[in-house]
Design an enzyme around this catalytic site. Structure first.
Site, PDB file in Angstrom:
ATOM      1  N   TYR A  90       7.016  33.122  14.221  1.00 11.05           N
ATOM      2  CA  TYR A  90       6.128  31.986  14.835  1.00 11.05           C
ATOM      3  C   TYR A  90       6.274  30.646  14.377  1.00 11.05           C
ATOM      4  O   TYR A  90       5.665  29.795  14.627  1.00 11.05           O
ATOM      5  CB  TYR A  90       4.916  32.502  14.362  1.00 11.05           C
ATOM      6  CG  TYR A  90       4.353  33.877  14.755  1.00 11.05           C
ATOM      7  CD1 TYR A  90       4.472  34.208  16.255  1.00 11.05           C
ATOM      8  CD2 TYR A  90       4.207  34.959  14.085  1.00 11.05           C
ATOM      9  CE1 TYR A  90       3.957  35.408  16.825  1.00 11.05           C
ATOM     10  CE2 TYR A  90       3.944  36.190  14.784  1.00 11.05           C
ATOM     11  CZ  TYR A  90       3.851  36.482  15.873  1.00 11.05           C
ATOM     12  OH  TYR A  90       3.540  37.579  16.288  1.00 11.05           O
ATOM     13  N   ILE A  91       7.076  30.442  13.216  1.00 13.54           N
ATOM     14  CA  ILE A  91       7.455  29.053  12.487  1.00 13.54           C
ATOM     15  C   ILE A  91       8.800  28.392  12.809  1.00 13.54           C
ATOM     16  O   ILE A  91       9.681  29.312  13.476  1.00 13.54           O
ATOM     17  CB  ILE A  91       7.097  29.050  11.222  1.00 13.54           C
ATOM     18  CG1 ILE A  91       7.832  30.063  10.525  1.00 13.54           C
ATOM     19  CG2 ILE A  91       5.529  29.564  10.888  1.00 13.54           C
ATOM     20  CD1 ILE A  91       7.817  30.265   9.008  1.00 13.54           C
TER      21      ILE A  91
END
Length: 882
Positions: free
Chosen positions: A117-118
């Site tokens: 997600y990052i």
């Protein structure tokens, strides 16, 4: 049975051979390949591989961390979890990795989102200082399929900027992070041959005491404190926290200390988001200053950090201080820049050589010499012969590769060749060559310029966050909340916190020491406990204050069962815990006849009643303890009488015989002290007070307290003199006028403001008859007004603190200068006898000392008058004034 034991003994063998080798191999691997950073670039292997992988994939856009982790696994022999954790740790330091998404919060301790997600990419700073493939040494990856850098050519002390921690086998390292800009400034000083110092700086802010930093070497230690401010008398606010703590762990430690009774907190609010904000609400009557000290003493608001500078050099661990690390990094930066310049110079000289050959080849039409040649060797030879008359000015010999490159020039380029442009190109290359040679000849100045460029480009917003201060030592027993009740059974000889049905002594804490004195003259110091036996007939119990020389004990005792009586005055400073000390001569039957404990050295007058024996006429006389010198607890004392004493009665309450304490103010730690540190404020007796004036126009009057915190905007701190007025000049912004006022604070009981909220204090004086000089600003179109001298006493009379005062001026006042005051005579008070030249500080104690009188047991006749009962101790804590 014996045979079995014999077989077991024969089966025991010593471990050697491969087991020993395997352990050493494993320990070496962990030290070199996992836990400890290299001195060359400041990276651990996993960090270096992450940086290299991110450079492989760098295209200016963000990449998913999961993708970066997967790419790094081509070089790193461990799993994705260790790579992802290392990347998140580096990303949170906001130096080498430009992050996007939820990367966690170092303040609250929240973890980062999953790596899918990052996103991340290399920061511009990392691109500028970390990479240059031309000067990088390469080695095969763990599986031999890839090439990875042995060390990155880091032109910055990365390990000192980021810090490093690692635990290996039998070895660990703790290098604390330092300030970005300060590292650059120190590197410049190194290059200039100047002295330098560097100290840690943490992203969490706070304050540090670097007195024992020891340059980050083994054995050093720093103290790191949270920043706590007093919002009001009932609220404390924590705005910065110590390194390696989070708001969660900090609050947990505060709750734990509160539950144990070390501190008293009513409610905690955590409003932390981008910045730390922990609000502590105090119960009524709790001192904010004392609570701050207790937070530092009993919670994670203060932590101790022990640096240990260990790095890897030549595959061996090396113990270094941070100064030497920086010096080595700076010298390596010089060599890296020199290598880069040399490579660039070589490339420019090759460009100049190629451009010059090309110009000669085309300008002199040498390409026509190959028209008749039928072989490749002939072509090469013809060009070589054609160049010889024109290459005397070249810097190196013409090689076959140079000639082959000339044969590859296209006809189109030859036909459009511009001699002027070719000359301009060569001139431009020559200028660059001259520039590179100049930099190489002045490599130190070039390196200094490089560091200045880095600071200018990336230093903004990286100012120091952790304030360097000198902390005062906090004695835990002085700041702990006394929330346990102490009881005594005098007859049976028990003292403890569980004896609820017995006589109440006072409030104590579980870390306090208590002093116990028995009727037979035995003294014992011991820790507070639930129930402890000290011996029968206890006459005195109290909290013991270590190194206290101002609490004086007055004593009369009988030596033996029928011996003479002696009197003594003494203090108890240092003793061994749980050891009995004798206050009498130790003869059998000795008893204490009179005892009193005096917190400020009071000396009372007592009446001695003798037993009527034979022709004795005088059976009553007075003794003044003031006439007796103060000595140690072990002295025999002065003779009172050889006759039998019937009773001793208190005739007159005592007054202090101790010289007023000299009190100093230490501006470094912003505390009062009696150890001659800082500026002498004055001599203070028991009831003397101080006044404090702040820049925002507030004044407070208070009894000196060694634990008091003072505001940073304090402008005056001095001894309070009754009836002496305070004079103030201020500018009222709302009314646009300058005012002067004089007022007294004799009846003031709490801190008060003496100027309006929207006003600026210009000058304040505590002199009896001050004289001021007003300096005016120049008004447009008018002549500069000369300074005006003001005799304050003639200008305005003394009024109340709430009074507005008189108008001082309607035109702009530039400054108010204080001139020598008019003379004023003040009668000096006489001082008392001194105990010793240097007194220890008095500690405010909730348990008050009380006098103790004993009735002598009947032997021949009944005593007509009974002695007074002991007074109940007063346990009210003095109010907090600031």
């Amino acid at each position: 049975m014996e045979e079995n034991q014999h077989n077991e003994q024969e089966s025991i063998k010593k471990v050697s051979g491969k087991f020993k080798e395997w352990f050493l191999d494993y320990a070496s691997y962990v030290i070199l390949e996992r836990a400890v950073p290299a001195i060359e670039d400041g990276f651990k292997p996993v960090q270096r591989r992450i940086m290299h992988s991110m450079r492989d994939l760098h295209d200016g856009r963000y990449n998913k961390v999961a993708n970066l982790v997967g790419h790094t696994m081509q070089y790193h022999p461990h799993g994705d979890a260790s790579i992802a954790d290392a990347m998140v740790n580096m990303g949170q330091k906001d130096l080498l990795i430009d992050t996007q998404g939820n990367w966690g919060n170092i303040l609250t301790g929240d973890s980062a989102a999953a790596s899918r997600y990052i996103e991340a990419r290399l920061s511009k700073f990392a691109l500028d200082v970390l990479f240059n493939p031309k000067i990088t040494t390469w080695a095969a990856s763990y599986d031999g399929r890839k090439k990875e850098p042995v060390n990155l050519p880091a032109k910055f002390p990365i390990v000192l900027a980021q810090g490093a921690e690692g635990i290996a086998v039998g070895l660990s390292t703790t290098i604390l992070p330092h300030n970005f800009n300060e590292l650059i400034d120190a590197s410049i000083k190194i290059l200039q041959g100047k002295r330098f110092t560097i100290y840690p700086d943490f992203m969490t802010g706070g304050m540090i005491d670097i007195s024992n930093y020891n340059d980050g070497k083994r054995g050093g230690k720093i103290r790191n404190r949270a920043r706590i401010t007093v919002e009001d008398n009932k609220t404390l606010v924590i705005t910065e926290i110590p390194y390696k703590t989070t708001t969660t762990s900090l609050i947990d430690s505060i709750i734990k200390a509160n539950n144990k009774g070390k501190i008293k907190i009513k409610k905690i609010e955590d409003n932390t988001s981008e910045n730390v904000e922990i609000r502590l609400h105090l119960p009524p009557g709790i001192s904010p200053d004392k609570t701050i000290d207790a937070l530092y003493a009993f919670t994670a608001c203060e932590s101790s950090l022990s640096p240990l500078g260990v790095v890897i050099e030549d595959n061996k661990p090396l113990f270094l201080g941070v100064s030497e690390m920086l010096e080595r990094s700076t010298k390596r930066t010089v060599e890296l820049l020199r290598a880069e310049l040399q490579i660039e110079l070589d490339e420019l000289e090759n460009q100049w050589h190629a451009a010059s050959l090309e110009r000669i080849f085309i300008e002199n039409r040498i390409y026509r010499d190959i028209e008749q040649e039928t072989t490749w060797e002939g072509v090469i030879k013809a060009i070589d012969e054609g160049l010889k008359p024109h290459i005397k000015h070249l810097k190196r010999a013409v090689t076959e590769e140079d000639i082959i490159r000339l044969t590859e020039i296209k006809i189109k380029k030859i036909s459009k060749f511009d001699i002027d442009k070719a000359k301009q190109l060569i001139d431009a290359i020559e200028e660059k060559i001259a520039e590179k040679k100049h930099h190489l000849a002045n490599i130190i100045d070039y390196t200094i310029d490089f560091f200045k460029f880095i600071k200018k480009k990336y230093g903004k917003g990286r100012e120091r966050k952790t304030e360097i201060k000198t902390f005062d030592s906090i004695v835990a027993t002085k700041v702990v909340m006394r929330n346990v009740k102490l009881y005594v059974n005098r007859e049976e000889g028990f003292v403890g916190t569980s004896l609820r049905k017995n006589e109440y002594v006072g409030d104590v804490s579980d870390i306090d020491d208590i002093i116990v004195i028995r009727k037979d003259g035995k003294l014992t110091i011991s820790k507070v406990s639930d129930k402890k036996f000290f011996g029968k007939d206890i006459i005195y119990v109290n909290v013991f204050k270590k190194k206290d020389k101002r609490t004086i004990y007055n004593l009369i005792y009988r030596d033996g069962s029928r011996g003479p009586s002696y009197m003594k005055r003494f203090y108890v400073s240092g003793v061994t815990r749980d050891k009995e000390y004798d206050l009498t001569t130790g003869n059998k039957g000795s008893n204490i006849l009179y005892f009193s404990a005096n917190p400020n050295g009071e000396a009372e007058v007592v009446t001695i009643l003798l037993r009527q024996t034979g022709s004795l006429r005088k059976t009553k006389f007075d003794i003044d303890f003031k006439e007796l010198a103060i000595k140690g607890r072990g002295v025999k004392g002065n003779l009172v009488t050889k006759l039998s004493i019937k009773a001793i009665k208190l005739k007159e309450a005592g007054v202090s015989t101790l010289k007023p304490r000299k009190i100093w103010f230490d501006k470094v730690v912003m505390r009062l002290n009696t150890e001659e540190r800082g500026e002498l404020i004055g001599e203070f007796s028991g009831n003397d007070q101080m006044i404090l004036i702040t820049q925002d126009g507030r004044v407070a009057k208070f009894v000196p307290d060694m634990e008091k915190h003072f505001p940073e905007n304090m402008i005056k701190l001095e001894k309070y003199v009754p009836n002496r007025p305070i004079t103030a000049a201020y500018f009222d912004k709302d009314k646009g006028r300058y005012y002067i006022k004089r007022f007294l604070i004799d009846e003031m009981k709490k801190e008060e403001a003496f100027i309006p909220d929207n006003a600026t204090l210009l000058q304040v004086s505590t002199d009896w008859l001050p004289v001021w000089e007003l300096h005016f600003g120049k008004e447009r179109g008018k002549k500069q007004k000369d300074p005006q001298q003001i005799d304050v006493e003639e200008f305005i009379s003394v009024k109340g603190i709430k009074a507005q005062g008189n108008v001082l001026s309607k035109i702009k006042i530039k400054s108010v200068e204080e001139l020598p005051s008019k003379p004023y005579e003040v009668s000096e008070e006489s001082s008392n006898v001194d105990l010793d030249e240097k007194q220890d500080e008095t500690i405010d104690d909730e348990v008050k000392d009380i006098p103790f009188e004993i009735k002598i047991p009947e032997q021949e006749e009944t005593v007509d008058e009974e002695p007074e009962e002991p007074k109940k101790p007063n346990n009210n804590e003095p109010p907090t004034l600031f």
